[in-house]
Design a protein around this motif. Structure first.
Motif, PDB file in Angstrom:
ATOM      1  N   SER A 101       0.819  -1.269   0.096  1.00  0.00           N
ATOM      2  CA  SER A 101       0.116  -0.062   0.024  1.00  0.00           C
ATOM      3  C   SER A 101       0.770   1.223  -0.038  1.00  0.00           C
ATOM      4  CB  SER A 101      -0.997  -0.166   1.144  1.00  0.00           C
ATOM      5  OG  SER A 101      -1.620   1.198   1.431  1.00  0.00           O
ATOM      6  N   VAL A 102       1.825   1.188   0.800  1.00  0.00           N
ATOM      7  CA  VAL A 102       2.777   2.282   0.961  1.00  0.00           C
ATOM      8  C   VAL A 102       3.743   2.437  -0.476  1.00  0.00           C
ATOM      9  CG1 VAL A 102       4.512   3.215   2.053  1.00  0.00           C
ATOM     10  CG2 VAL A 102       3.019   2.327   3.488  1.00  0.00           C
ATOM     11  N   ALA A 103       3.925   1.375  -0.957  1.00  0.00           N
ATOM     12  CA  ALA A 103       4.652   1.563  -2.067  1.00  0.00           C
ATOM     13  C   ALA A 103       4.056   2.110  -3.245  1.00  0.00           C
ATOM     14  CB  ALA A 103       5.310  -0.113  -2.597  1.00  0.00           C
ATOM     15  N   THR A 104       2.783   1.523  -3.348  1.00  0.00           N
ATOM     16  CA  THR A 104       1.983   2.361  -4.384  1.00  0.00           C
ATOM     17  C   THR A 104       1.686   3.829  -4.202  1.00  0.00           C
ATOM     18  OG1 THR A 104       0.662   0.256  -4.433  1.00  0.00           O
ATOM     19  CG2 THR A 104      -0.365   2.153  -5.439  1.00  0.00           C
ATOM     20  N   LEU A 105       1.816   4.285  -2.973  1.00  0.00           N
ATOM     21  CA  LEU A 105       1.496   5.560  -2.665  1.00  0.00           C
ATOM     22  C   LEU A 105       2.926   6.162  -3.210  1.00  0.00           C
ATOM     23  CD1 LEU A 105       0.348   8.244  -1.929  1.00  0.00           C
ATOM     24  CD2 LEU A 105       1.087   7.666   0.465  1.00  0.00           C
ATOM     25  N   ARG A 106       3.899   5.785  -2.900  1.00  0.00           N
ATOM     26  CA  ARG A 106       5.372   6.257  -3.323  1.00  0.00           C
ATOM     27  C   ARG A 106       5.529   6.295  -4.681  1.00  0.00           C
ATOM     28  NH1 ARG A 106       6.250   9.010   1.265  1.00  0.00           N
ATOM     29  NH2 ARG A 106       6.791   7.671   3.187  1.00  0.00           N
ATOM     30  N   ARG A 107       4.998   5.465  -5.418  1.00  0.00           N
ATOM     31  CA  ARG A 107       5.108   5.409  -6.859  1.00  0.00           C
ATOM     32  C   ARG A 107       4.104   6.640  -7.636  1.00  0.00           C
ATOM     33  NH1 ARG A 107       5.325  -0.310  -6.103  1.00  0.00           N
ATOM     34  NH2 ARG A 107       3.099  -0.575  -6.232  1.00  0.00           N
ATOM     35  N   ALA A 108       2.935   6.799  -6.943  1.00  0.00           N
ATOM     36  CA  ALA A 108       2.402   7.832  -7.331  1.00  0.00           C
ATOM     37  C   ALA A 108       2.947   9.093  -7.056  1.00  0.00           C
ATOM     38  CB  ALA A 108       0.720   7.824  -6.580  1.00  0.00           C
ATOM     39  N   GLU A 109       3.519   9.168  -5.855  1.00  0.00           N
ATOM     40  CA  GLU A 109       4.260  10.363  -5.512  1.00  0.00           C
ATOM     41  C   GLU A 109       5.342  10.663  -6.522  1.00  0.00           C
ATOM     42  OE1 GLU A 109       3.074  10.982  -0.513  1.00  0.00           O
ATOM     43  OE2 GLU A 109       4.737   9.654  -1.210  1.00  0.00           O
ATOM     44  N   ALA A 110       6.014   9.705  -6.787  1.00  0.00           N
ATOM     45  CA  ALA A 110       7.209   9.819  -7.604  1.00  0.00           C
ATOM     46  C   ALA A 110       6.908  10.336  -8.926  1.00  0.00           C
ATOM     47  CB  ALA A 110       8.063   8.628  -7.705  1.00  0.00           C
ATOM     48  N   GLU A 111       5.708   9.844  -9.445  1.00  0.00           N
ATOM     49  CA  GLU A 111       5.291  10.328 -10.839  1.00  0.00           C
ATOM     50  C   GLU A 111       4.621  11.797 -10.629  1.00  0.00           C
ATOM     51  OE1 GLU A 111       1.391   9.315 -13.584  1.00  0.00           O
ATOM     52  OE2 GLU A 111       2.373   7.479 -12.503  1.00  0.00           O
ATOM     53  N   ALA A 112       3.962  12.095  -9.616  1.00  0.00           N
ATOM     54  CA  ALA A 112       3.686  13.408  -9.472  1.00  0.00           C
ATOM     55  C   ALA A 112       4.765  14.514  -9.274  1.00  0.00           C
ATOM     56  CB  ALA A 112       2.661  13.460  -8.227  1.00  0.00           C
ATOM     57  N   GLU A 113       5.834  14.002  -8.702  1.00  0.00           N
ATOM     58  CA  GLU A 113       6.819  14.784  -8.630  1.00  0.00           C
ATOM     59  C   GLU A 113       7.619  15.118  -9.872  1.00  0.00           C
ATOM     60  OE1 GLU A 113      11.246  15.179  -6.483  1.00  0.00           O
ATOM     61  OE2 GLU A 113       9.562  13.844  -5.481  1.00  0.00           O
ATOM     62  N   ILE A 114       7.633  14.016 -10.955  1.00  0.00           N
ATOM     63  CA  ILE A 114       8.220  14.257 -12.112  1.00  0.00           C
ATOM     64  C   ILE A 114       7.372  15.262 -13.113  1.00  0.00           C
ATOM     65  CG2 ILE A 114       8.637  13.026 -14.328  1.00  0.00           C
ATOM     66  CD1 ILE A 114       9.684  10.539 -12.399  1.00  0.00           C
ATOM     67  N   LEU A 115       6.071  15.038 -12.846  1.00  0.00           N
ATOM     68  CA  LEU A 115       5.323  15.800 -13.704  1.00  0.00           C
ATOM     69  C   LEU A 115       4.990  17.217 -13.205  1.00  0.00           C
ATOM     70  CD1 LEU A 115       2.478  13.183 -14.452  1.00  0.00           C
ATOM     71  CD2 LEU A 115       4.241  13.981 -15.938  1.00  0.00           C
ATOM     72  N   CYS A 116       5.034  17.561 -11.892  1.00  0.00           N
ATOM     73  CA  CYS A 116       4.731  18.710 -11.296  1.00  0.00           C
ATOM     74  C   CYS A 116       5.796  19.498 -10.914  1.00  0.00           C
ATOM     75  CB  CYS A 116       3.578  18.548 -10.247  1.00  0.00           C
ATOM     76  SG  CYS A 116       2.116  17.772 -10.851  1.00  0.00           S
ATOM     77  N   PHE A 117       6.821  19.000 -10.654  1.00  0.00           N
ATOM     78  CA  PHE A 117       8.108  19.707 -10.040  1.00  0.00           C
ATOM     79  C   PHE A 117       9.121  19.528 -10.886  1.00  0.00           C
ATOM     80  CE2 PHE A 117       5.359  18.668  -6.238  1.00  0.00           C
ATOM     81  CZ  PHE A 117       5.378  19.646  -5.505  1.00  0.00           C
TER      82      PHE A 117
END
Length: 117
Positions: A101-117
Motif C-alpha cells: 500500500s505504501v509502495a503504491t503511494l510512493r510510486r504515485a508521489e514519484a510520478e507526481a513529482e516528475i510531472l509537477c516539480f
C-alpha cells in the motif's frame, strides 16, 4: 438548458450529461479537505509561494488520478502508524499488504513529482 440538449448533436448532449457532479466525483473522489491538507503540508515543506501552491496542487491531482481515495487513506494511515513506537506500530512495518500500500503511494508521489516539480 433542456432546449439546448434537445437540439445539440448526440456527442455534445452526452458530454453535457457527463459534466455534472456525478461525473466529477467518478474521476475526482478525493474530498477537498484531503487535497487541502496535502497542499498545506507540501507547501510547508517546499515553500509558501504561489508557484509551490500550483505545483503542490498539481501533485495531489496526479496522485488522485493514480490512486483511489480509499487506498490513499490506507497508505497515509500506515505511514503515520509507522512513525509511532511500540509493539502495535511494528505490525504496520512488517505486513506485506501494508508495505505494498505504501509502495503504491510512493510510486504515485514519484510520478507526481516528475510531472509537477
Amino acid at each position: 438548458m433542456s432546449l439546448f440538449r434537445a437540439v445539440a448533436p448526440p456527442a455534445i448532449a452526452a458530454a453535457l450529461a457527463l459534466s455534472g457532479p456525478a461525473a466529477g466525483q467518478a474521476v475526482n473522489d478525493y474530498p477537498t479537505n484531503a487535497r487541502a491538507e496535502y497542499v498545506f503540508a507540501c507547501m510547508a515543506t517546499n515553500g509558501q509561494t504561489r508557484d509551490m501552491l500550483d505545483r503542490c496542487s498539481c501533485a495531489i491531482d496526479r496522485i488522485a488520478e493514480v490512486l483511489p481515495y480509499g487506498d490513499y487513506v490506507s497508505a497515509e494511515t500506515v505511514l503515520r502508524m509507522r512513525q509511532t513506537t511500540g509493539e502495535r506500530a511494528g505490525m504496520f512495518r512488517a505486513m506485506p499488504q501494508m508495505t505494498e500500500s505504501v509502495a503504491t503511494l510512493r510510486r504515485a508521489e514519484a510520478e507526481a513529482e516528475i510531472l509537477c516539480f
